[in-house]
Design a protein around this motif. Structure first.
Motif, PDB file in Angstrom:
ATOM      1  N   GLU A  50      17.213   7.969   2.384  1.00  0.00           N
ATOM      2  CA  GLU A  50      18.651   8.064   2.109  1.00  0.00           C
ATOM      3  C   GLU A  50      18.912   8.246   0.623  1.00  0.00           C
ATOM      4  N   ASN A  51      17.824   8.619  -0.109  1.00  0.00           N
ATOM      5  CA  ASN A  51      18.034   8.794  -1.551  1.00  0.00           C
ATOM      6  C   ASN A  51      17.433  10.089  -2.076  1.00  0.00           C
ATOM      7  N   TYR A  52      17.203  11.062  -1.195  1.00  0.00           N
ATOM      8  CA  TYR A  52      16.755  12.370  -1.683  1.00  0.00           C
ATOM      9  C   TYR A  52      18.009  13.209  -1.918  1.00  0.00           C
ATOM     10  N   VAL A 148       5.901  -9.636   7.736  1.00  0.00           N
ATOM     11  CA  VAL A 148       5.687  -8.617   6.712  1.00  0.00           C
ATOM     12  C   VAL A 148       5.286  -9.369   5.459  1.00  0.00           C
ATOM     13  N   VAL A 149       4.286  -8.854   4.744  1.00  0.00           N
ATOM     14  CA  VAL A 149       3.829  -9.538   3.535  1.00  0.00           C
ATOM     15  C   VAL A 149       4.228  -8.713   2.317  1.00  0.00           C
ATOM     16  N   GLY A 150       4.865  -9.365   1.337  1.00  0.00           N
ATOM     17  CA  GLY A 150       5.262  -8.680   0.109  1.00  0.00           C
ATOM     18  C   GLY A 150       6.736  -8.863  -0.166  1.00  0.00           C
ATOM     19  N   GLY A 151       7.141  -8.520  -1.387  1.00  0.00           N
ATOM     20  CA  GLY A 151       8.542  -8.718  -1.758  1.00  0.00           C
ATOM     21  C   GLY A 151       9.150  -7.504  -2.436  1.00  0.00           C
ATOM     22  N   GLY A 152       8.465  -6.364  -2.345  1.00  0.00           N
ATOM     23  CA  GLY A 152       8.979  -5.136  -2.966  1.00  0.00           C
ATOM     24  C   GLY A 152       9.863  -4.354  -2.013  1.00  0.00           C
ATOM     25  N   ASN A 153      10.288  -3.172  -2.449  1.00  0.00           N
ATOM     26  CA  ASN A 153      11.156  -2.335  -1.598  1.00  0.00           C
ATOM     27  C   ASN A 153      10.501  -2.030  -0.262  1.00  0.00           C
ATOM     28  N   SER A 154       9.207  -1.726  -0.290  1.00  0.00           N
ATOM     29  CA  SER A 154       8.540  -1.339   0.954  1.00  0.00           C
ATOM     30  C   SER A 154       8.588  -2.493   1.947  1.00  0.00           C
ATOM     31  N   ALA A 155       8.190  -3.687   1.507  1.00  0.00           N
ATOM     32  CA  ALA A 155       8.144  -4.843   2.408  1.00  0.00           C
ATOM     33  C   ALA A 155       9.525  -5.110   3.004  1.00  0.00           C
ATOM     34  N   VAL A 156      10.532  -5.117   2.167  1.00  0.00           N
ATOM     35  CA  VAL A 156      11.862  -5.508   2.637  1.00  0.00           C
ATOM     36  C   VAL A 156      12.462  -4.418   3.529  1.00  0.00           C
ATOM     37  N   GLU A 157      12.287  -3.161   3.141  1.00  0.00           N
ATOM     38  CA  GLU A 157      12.833  -2.076   3.973  1.00  0.00           C
ATOM     39  C   GLU A 157      12.115  -2.016   5.324  1.00  0.00           C
ATOM     40  N   GLU A 158      10.796  -2.188   5.286  1.00  0.00           N
ATOM     41  CA  GLU A 158      10.048  -2.110   6.554  1.00  0.00           C
ATOM     42  C   GLU A 158      10.355  -3.325   7.427  1.00  0.00           C
ATOM     43  N   HIS A 173       6.462 -13.995   1.025  1.00  0.00           N
ATOM     44  CA  HIS A 173       6.383 -13.525  -0.363  1.00  0.00           C
ATOM     45  C   HIS A 173       5.780 -14.616  -1.242  1.00  0.00           C
ATOM     46  N   ARG A 174       4.965 -14.176  -2.199  1.00  0.00           N
ATOM     47  CA  ARG A 174       4.227 -15.158  -3.008  1.00  0.00           C
ATOM     48  C   ARG A 174       5.084 -15.845  -4.071  1.00  0.00           C
ATOM     49  N   ARG A 175       6.304 -15.322  -4.293  1.00  0.00           N
ATOM     50  CA  ARG A 175       7.216 -15.976  -5.251  1.00  0.00           C
ATOM     51  C   ARG A 175       8.489 -16.396  -4.503  1.00  0.00           C
ATOM     52  N   ASN A 176       9.474 -16.913  -5.241  1.00  0.00           N
ATOM     53  CA  ASN A 176      10.724 -17.299  -4.560  1.00  0.00           C
ATOM     54  C   ASN A 176      11.854 -16.325  -4.883  1.00  0.00           C
ATOM     55  N   ALA A 180      12.252  -6.331  -4.684  1.00  0.00           N
ATOM     56  CA  ALA A 180      13.002  -5.188  -4.139  1.00  0.00           C
ATOM     57  C   ALA A 180      14.348  -5.004  -4.856  1.00  0.00           C
ATOM     58  N   ASP A 181      14.869  -3.767  -4.824  1.00  0.00           N
ATOM     59  CA  ASP A 181      16.169  -3.472  -5.432  1.00  0.00           C
ATOM     60  C   ASP A 181      17.244  -4.381  -4.826  1.00  0.00           C
ATOM     61  N   LYS A 182      18.240  -4.717  -5.638  1.00  0.00           N
ATOM     62  CA  LYS A 182      19.299  -5.651  -5.205  1.00  0.00           C
ATOM     63  C   LYS A 182      19.983  -5.188  -3.914  1.00  0.00           C
ATOM     64  N   TYR A 235       2.608  -5.183   3.005  1.00  0.00           N
ATOM     65  CA  TYR A 235       3.242  -4.158   2.146  1.00  0.00           C
ATOM     66  C   TYR A 235       3.211  -4.681   0.726  1.00  0.00           C
ATOM     67  N   ILE A 236       2.006  -4.760   0.160  1.00  0.00           N
ATOM     68  CA  ILE A 236       1.856  -5.436  -1.135  1.00  0.00           C
ATOM     69  C   ILE A 236       1.565  -4.454  -2.268  1.00  0.00           C
ATOM     70  N   GLY A 237       1.933  -3.210  -2.069  1.00  0.00           N
ATOM     71  CA  GLY A 237       1.738  -2.249  -3.146  1.00  0.00           C
ATOM     72  C   GLY A 237       0.739  -1.173  -2.756  1.00  0.00           C
ATOM     73  N   LEU A 281       8.077   5.266 -11.619  1.00  0.00           N
ATOM     74  CA  LEU A 281       8.851   5.349 -10.376  1.00  0.00           C
ATOM     75  C   LEU A 281       8.126   6.247  -9.384  1.00  0.00           C
ATOM     76  N   ARG A 282       7.980   5.749  -8.168  1.00  0.00           N
ATOM     77  CA  ARG A 282       7.291   6.536  -7.131  1.00  0.00           C
ATOM     78  C   ARG A 282       8.239   6.787  -5.973  1.00  0.00           C
ATOM     79  N   GLN A 283       8.835   7.937  -5.996  1.00  0.00           N
ATOM     80  CA  GLN A 283       9.816   8.353  -5.010  1.00  0.00           C
ATOM     81  C   GLN A 283       9.510   9.810  -4.641  1.00  0.00           C
ATOM     82  N   VAL A 284      10.111  10.291  -3.553  1.00  0.00           N
ATOM     83  CA  VAL A 284       9.913  11.705  -3.204  1.00  0.00           C
ATOM     84  C   VAL A 284      10.470  12.590  -4.324  1.00  0.00           C
TER      85      VAL A 284
HETATM   86  P1  NAP Z   1       5.630  -3.073  -5.237  1.00  0.00           P
HETATM   87  O1  NAP Z   1       6.997  -2.734  -5.696  1.00  0.00           O
HETATM   88  O2  NAP Z   1       4.510  -3.047  -6.213  1.00  0.00           O
HETATM   89  O3  NAP Z   1       5.703  -4.513  -4.564  1.00  0.00           O
HETATM   90  C1  NAP Z   1       4.547  -5.158  -4.097  1.00  0.00           C
HETATM   91  C2  NAP Z   1       4.936  -6.537  -3.633  1.00  0.00           C
HETATM   92  O4  NAP Z   1       3.788  -7.166  -3.065  1.00  0.00           O
HETATM   93  C3  NAP Z   1       5.448  -7.432  -4.760  1.00  0.00           C
HETATM   94  O5  NAP Z   1       6.536  -8.178  -4.320  1.00  0.00           O
HETATM   95  C4  NAP Z   1       4.229  -8.288  -5.072  1.00  0.00           C
HETATM   96  O6  NAP Z   1       4.591  -9.576  -5.502  1.00  0.00           O
HETATM   97  C5  NAP Z   1       3.535  -8.384  -3.741  1.00  0.00           C
HETATM   98  N1  NAP Z   1       2.078  -8.533  -3.875  1.00  0.00           N
HETATM   99  C6  NAP Z   1       1.218  -7.780  -4.624  1.00  0.00           C
HETATM  100  N2  NAP Z   1      -0.043  -8.163  -4.439  1.00  0.00           N
HETATM  101  C7  NAP Z   1      -0.013  -9.186  -3.554  1.00  0.00           C
HETATM  102  C8  NAP Z   1      -1.002 -10.000  -2.947  1.00  0.00           C
HETATM  103  N3  NAP Z   1      -2.299  -9.834  -3.219  1.00  0.00           N
HETATM  104  N4  NAP Z   1      -0.603 -10.941  -2.074  1.00  0.00           N
HETATM  105  C9  NAP Z   1       0.695 -11.114  -1.788  1.00  0.00           C
HETATM  106  N5  NAP Z   1       1.701 -10.372  -2.314  1.00  0.00           N
HETATM  107  C10 NAP Z   1       1.338  -9.419  -3.185  1.00  0.00           C
HETATM  108  O7  NAP Z   1       5.129  -2.136  -4.029  1.00  0.00           O
HETATM  109  P2  NAP Z   1       5.954  -1.388  -2.888  1.00  0.00           P
HETATM  110  O8  NAP Z   1       7.015  -2.239  -2.318  1.00  0.00           O
HETATM  111  O9  NAP Z   1       4.917  -0.806  -1.989  1.00  0.00           O
HETATM  112  O10 NAP Z   1       6.625  -0.182  -3.648  1.00  0.00           O
HETATM  113  C11 NAP Z   1       5.830   0.758  -4.381  1.00  0.00           C
HETATM  114  C12 NAP Z   1       6.763   1.681  -5.165  1.00  0.00           C
HETATM  115  O11 NAP Z   1       7.531   2.497  -4.262  1.00  0.00           O
HETATM  116  C13 NAP Z   1       7.785   0.903  -5.993  1.00  0.00           C
HETATM  117  O12 NAP Z   1       8.008   1.616  -7.186  1.00  0.00           O
HETATM  118  C14 NAP Z   1       9.017   0.908  -5.114  1.00  0.00           C
HETATM  119  O13 NAP Z   1      10.235   0.765  -5.828  1.00  0.00           O
HETATM  120  C15 NAP Z   1       8.902   2.275  -4.479  1.00  0.00           C
HETATM  121  N6  NAP Z   1       9.640   2.303  -3.183  1.00  0.00           N
HETATM  122  C16 NAP Z   1      10.956   2.617  -3.245  1.00  0.00           C
HETATM  123  C17 NAP Z   1      11.724   2.629  -2.097  1.00  0.00           C
HETATM  124  C18 NAP Z   1      13.175   2.980  -2.196  1.00  0.00           C
HETATM  125  O14 NAP Z   1      13.672   3.216  -3.295  1.00  0.00           O
HETATM  126  N7  NAP Z   1      13.907   3.048  -1.121  1.00  0.00           N
HETATM  127  C19 NAP Z   1      11.128   2.308  -0.866  1.00  0.00           C
HETATM  128  C20 NAP Z   1       9.780   1.960  -0.840  1.00  0.00           C
HETATM  129  C21 NAP Z   1       9.047   1.939  -2.017  1.00  0.00           C
HETATM  130  P3  NAP Z   1       5.271  -9.828  -6.939  1.00  0.00           P
HETATM  131  O15 NAP Z   1       6.708  -9.393  -6.785  1.00  0.00           O
HETATM  132  O16 NAP Z   1       5.100 -11.275  -7.142  1.00  0.00           O
HETATM  133  O17 NAP Z   1       4.510  -8.995  -7.919  1.00  0.00           O
END
Ligand code: NAP
Length: 310
Positions: A50-52, A148-158, A173-176, A180-182, A235-237, A281-284
């Protein structure tokens, strides 16, 4: 083995590679695009984007199909299903299971892949409860409970996507606080099916034939608990796909390729674009943008290095 000569060989057929192909093809240099799978890359698995720009909502597969058709228009030669066996970046030689490609320039667009948790049970239960693709496997979890494991955009969106099927989705998520984006966070906090488990990591994935438990550790209290779940989606990166040429060019500590602003790497005539590159930034859209820049400078390189023979 058949030898093929091109001005530019693009490795990887995701948005960065296909955008490179469009710009190189349009730049009237002979261009090949080589992929391990079918073309389309990671976004082909995304249900919707929804952001292309220009598309307020578009299917990932549909968008990538349009990219590919666009590359076809400029006569780009496509080589899907090619397993790369050897690459020598200096001599610009790529050997796959079928061909030996010789090029004047290489554009690396091999992307990145999900990072693994690296805990007992993760590998063993892939396809039986552990999945890295909610869009691919979500429907198997209808009326089930998943984590789902993780706290980034991917984890929360998925996680939100999985609520279409599952009765309950835990986000571990490993922190509190989420990364992910607000706007993404706000949507998730409103979703009744999502429960956040803060300050926690997965120590083990357990089950019989199928996953039935995620063993968690609270990183603050060190308390261990068993969470009953049918599925675990890490979804940890991401980590870059650089296996065949790692060490042949400059990379950062995580392996992402370092480029200048023209996308050229530390090896002359070799460019890197998209997720495989060190980029904020990693986006399409950014992958496509990288692809355009890299291909334009690859074409310039070819024009100014007429002595380079293939
Ligand atoms: P990410 O932003 O790097 O987030 C990874 C998450 O996993 C973080 O919350 C991290 O915790 C956690 N984590 C990392 N290693 C871990 C471990 N060993 N055990 C437990 N938790 C761990 O990765 P992503 O969500 O895959 O996104 C990748 C890139 O794509 C980002 O730039 C993201 O913005 C982008 N993306 C954008 C969209 C969108 O705009 N709609 C959608 C998907 C992805 P910490 O927070 O503590 O580091």
């Amino acid at each position: 083995m058949e030898q093929l000569n091109f001005d530019t060989v693009i490795l990887g057929g995701g948005p960065a590679g296909l955008a490179s192909a469009i710009y190189a093809g349009r730049g009237a240099v002979s261009t090949a695009i080589v992929d391990l799978n079918m073309l389309g890359g990671q976004p082909s698995n995304y249900l919707e984007l929804e952001n292309y720009p220009g598309f307020s909502l578009v299917g990932g597969y549909d968008l990538m199909e349009k990219f590919e058709e666009h590359a076809d228009k400029f006569g780009v030669q496509k080589y899907p299903m090619q397993e790369i066996q050897k690459i020598d970046l200096k001599s610009k030689t790529i050997v796959t299971n079928e061909y030996e490609f010789k090029a004047k320039t290489i554009i690396i667009a091999t992307g990145a892949q999900p990072m693994k948790l690296g805990v007992p049970g993760e590998k063993e239960f892939v396809g039986r409860g552990v999945s890295y693709c909610a869009v691919c496997d979500g429907a198997f979890y209808r009326n089930k409970v998943v984590a789902v494991v993780g706290g980034g955009n991917s984890a929360v969106e998925e996680a939100m996507y999985l609520t279409k099927f599952a009765d309950k989705v835990y986000v571990i998520h490993r922190r509190n606080e989420l990364r992910a984006d607000k706007i993404v966070q706000e949507r998730a906090f409103k979703n009744q099916k999502i429960e956040f488990i803060w300050d926690s990591v997965v120590k083990e994935v357990k089950g019989d034939n199928l996953v039935n438990t995620a063993v968690l550790e609270n990183v603050k209290t060190k308390e261990i608990s068993n969470l009953p779940v049918n599925g675990v989606f890490p979804y940890i990166g991401i980590t870059p796909n650089v296996e065949q040429f790692s060490g042949q060019l400059e990379q950062d500590a995580s392996g992402f390729i370092i480029t200048d602003e023209t996308m050229e790497t530390s090896v002359e005539g070799v460019f890197a674009v998209g997720d495989v590159r060190k980029t904020p930034l990693r986006q399409v859209i950014t992958a496509a943008s990288d692809g355009a820049i890299g291909a334009v400078y690859a074409v310039k390189y070819i024009e100014t290095h007429k002595e380079v023979a293939v």
